[in-house]
Motif scaffolding. Structure first.
Motif, mmCIF file in Angstrom:
data_model
loop_
_atom_site.group_PDB
_atom_site.id
_atom_site.type_symbol
_atom_site.label_atom_id
_atom_site.label_comp_id
_atom_site.label_asym_id
_atom_site.label_seq_id
_atom_site.Cartn_x
_atom_site.Cartn_y
_atom_site.Cartn_z
ATOM 1 N N SER A 132 15.223 31.117 20.325
ATOM 2 C CA SER A 132 14.190 31.851 21.083
ATOM 3 C C SER A 132 12.719 31.991 20.505
ATOM 4 C CB SER A 132 14.655 33.167 21.510
ATOM 5 O OG SER A 132 14.564 34.222 20.470
ATOM 6 N N ASP A 133 11.941 31.913 21.094
ATOM 7 C CA ASP A 133 10.506 32.269 20.622
ATOM 8 C C ASP A 133 10.102 31.112 19.794
ATOM 9 O OD1 ASP A 133 10.235 35.076 21.210
ATOM 10 O OD2 ASP A 133 11.675 35.245 20.126
ATOM 11 N N ASP A 134 10.377 30.432 18.843
ATOM 12 C CA ASP A 134 10.035 29.381 17.893
ATOM 13 C C ASP A 134 10.886 28.380 17.943
ATOM 14 O OD1 ASP A 134 8.011 31.182 17.240
ATOM 15 O OD2 ASP A 134 9.146 31.551 15.171
ATOM 16 N N PHE A 157 8.100 32.103 25.619
ATOM 17 C CA PHE A 157 7.060 31.936 26.518
ATOM 18 C C PHE A 157 6.325 30.771 26.268
ATOM 19 C CE2 PHE A 157 7.410 36.578 25.326
ATOM 20 C CZ PHE A 157 7.468 37.092 26.590
ATOM 21 N N SER A 158 5.463 30.308 27.367
ATOM 22 C CA SER A 158 4.825 29.118 27.358
ATOM 23 C C SER A 158 3.574 29.172 26.413
ATOM 24 C CB SER A 158 4.384 28.515 28.701
ATOM 25 O OG SER A 158 3.479 27.551 28.641
ATOM 26 N N GLY A 159 3.512 28.677 25.242
ATOM 27 C CA GLY A 159 2.331 28.709 24.217
ATOM 28 C C GLY A 159 0.931 28.284 24.935
ATOM 29 N N VAL A 196 4.776 26.634 18.107
ATOM 30 C CA VAL A 196 4.325 27.326 19.171
ATOM 31 C C VAL A 196 2.890 28.101 18.945
ATOM 32 C CG1 VAL A 196 6.778 27.796 20.082
ATOM 33 C CG2 VAL A 196 6.024 29.424 18.615
ATOM 34 N N CYS A 197 2.671 28.469 17.776
ATOM 35 C CA CYS A 197 1.578 29.054 17.520
ATOM 36 C C CYS A 197 0.210 28.293 17.705
ATOM 37 C CB CYS A 197 1.608 29.782 16.061
ATOM 38 S SG CYS A 197 2.555 31.134 15.569
ATOM 39 N N LYS A 305 11.545 42.429 25.393
ATOM 40 C CA LYS A 305 12.934 42.555 26.124
ATOM 41 C C LYS A 305 13.102 41.346 27.224
ATOM 42 C CE LYS A 305 12.354 47.540 25.961
ATOM 43 N NZ LYS A 305 12.230 48.863 26.541
ATOM 44 N N ASP A 306 12.305 41.125 27.863
ATOM 45 C CA ASP A 306 12.671 39.766 28.764
ATOM 46 C C ASP A 306 12.938 38.576 28.203
ATOM 47 O OD1 ASP A 306 11.582 41.429 30.968
ATOM 48 O OD2 ASP A 306 9.455 40.535 30.730
ATOM 49 N N VAL A 307 12.368 38.351 27.011
ATOM 50 C CA VAL A 307 13.129 37.106 26.211
ATOM 51 C C VAL A 307 14.350 37.183 25.957
ATOM 52 C CG1 VAL A 307 12.744 35.579 24.240
ATOM 53 C CG2 VAL A 307 10.811 36.298 25.703
#
Length: 349
Positions: A132-134, A157-159, A196-197, A305-307
């Protein structure tokens, strides 16, 4: 372990994986039983371990809360582990999860370079792996250099979409301020080895350029994605550019932008000469909650929270129903400012 030594280790692991795994795995669960298209479903109680970097950061606190709420709803045993910034701990905790017979492992890696080692660790078990995330890559330390089928499936999320929204809002604020492009600079602040950054700031630059209506010079500032690290790096950038009168700041997250806004405030810039557009909103809202004018003009709310909930639901669907992971799945985002944040549901602890 020193970074150079760790990178040599991951490179060696990647080479070993090229031989033993055929360079083709893009998620765990590629052992012989599953290569034929079969999925090993879990009929009883499902156990999932969620490993998070920087677990005490507001966003990841929310992510853990969302994951726990979804786990309770689905009747899942969930263990959440804070890795801090320790990449080696990601491996040791993955090994612990495997030893404890977890069915699924969701990971936010502290360093993407640990990806190949993490994948190899999980490949030798019956555990399903989701990030998740990265992003992480199965075959090398740099997800940006990874072939698409070498990326482990990810929830987040879409970066590009997020960066685009940040850049467009920054452009709108710039035009509203009526600043002269010649004495204005934009700052892009981020940890430059996090894929993603890079996606976020690259898209922010593009969207700002398209929306600003004039050419503003950009300065890339490498940071560690923390407020203190960003503050120190941006302070040095401001000192090196004494001719600049107006600054626009965006970055990978709220931490970078908050650090930039603080650095500019410490350098004597008035809030009317600073446009910060955050990403996360959990720090931006603290500026706005005081009721005082702030250089943080807006922020994109990304709800951890959504992720967390989506990651647990996705893992559940795989383990219970055999539903394949999508390569990426995204949670929604909302742009907000001092006038709208209270109605958004953003956590501002």
């Amino acid at each position: 372990m020193p970074m150079e030594r760790r990178r040599r280790g991951t490179a060696a692991i990647a080479l070993g994986m090229a031989v033993t795994l055929g360079l083709g795995a893009c998620s765990r669960g590629q052992e012989t039983a599953k290569s034929s298209g079969e999925t090993k479903k879990v009929d009883g109680k499902i156990s999932i371990t969620y490993l998070q970097k920087q677990g005490d950061q507001e966003y990841f606190v929310g992510e853990a809360a969302g994951a726990r709420a979804k786990a309770q709803e689905l009747g899942i045993d969930l263990k959440v582990v804070n890795l801090g910034n320790d990449a080696d701990k990601a491996i040791s905790e993955a090994q612990t999860a495997i030893a404890q017979k977890a069915h699924g492992l969701i990971v936010v890696v502290p360093d993407p370079a640990v990806g190949p080692q993490l994948v190899q660790t999980v490949e030798s078990s019956e555990v399903e792996l989701l990030t998740s995330d990265d992003q992480i890559c199965t075959t090398g330390p740099d997800p940006a250099a990874c072939e698409p089928d070498g990326l482990v499936p990810r929830i987040g999320f879409s970066g590009r979409q997020m960066g685009g929204e940040v850049g467009r809002r920054a452009a709108a604020e710039f035009k509203k301020a009526g600043w002269n492009a010649a004495d204005t600079r934009t700052i892009s602040a981020w940890k430059q080895d996090v894929t993603v950054c890079t996606d976020r700031v690259t898209s922010a630059k593009k969207a700002f350029k398209e929306g600003a209506g004039s050419e503003v010079e950009n300065i890339d500032v490498p940071t560690d994605n923390t407020p203190t690290g960003a503050r120190d790096q941006i302070a040095a950038t401001v000192t090196a550019n004494p001719e600049v009168r107006h600054w626009v700041v965006w970055g990978c997250n709220d931490e970078n932008v908050q650090g930039g806004v603080t650095a500019l405030e410490n350098a004597g810039f008035k809030v009317d000469d600073v446009i910060g557009v955050g990403l996360g909103a959990h720090l931006a809202c603290k500026n706005w909650s005081s009721g005082k004018p702030s250089g943080m003009k807006a922020a994109l709310f990304v709800n951890g929270k959504d992720v967390g909930a989506l990651a647990v639901q996705t893992m559940y669907d795989k383990l219970r129903n055999g539903k394949d992971f999508a390569q990426e799945a995204f949670a929604p985002t909302t742009m907000m400012d001092a006038a709208t944040w209270k109605a958004s549901g953003v956590g501002c602890g």
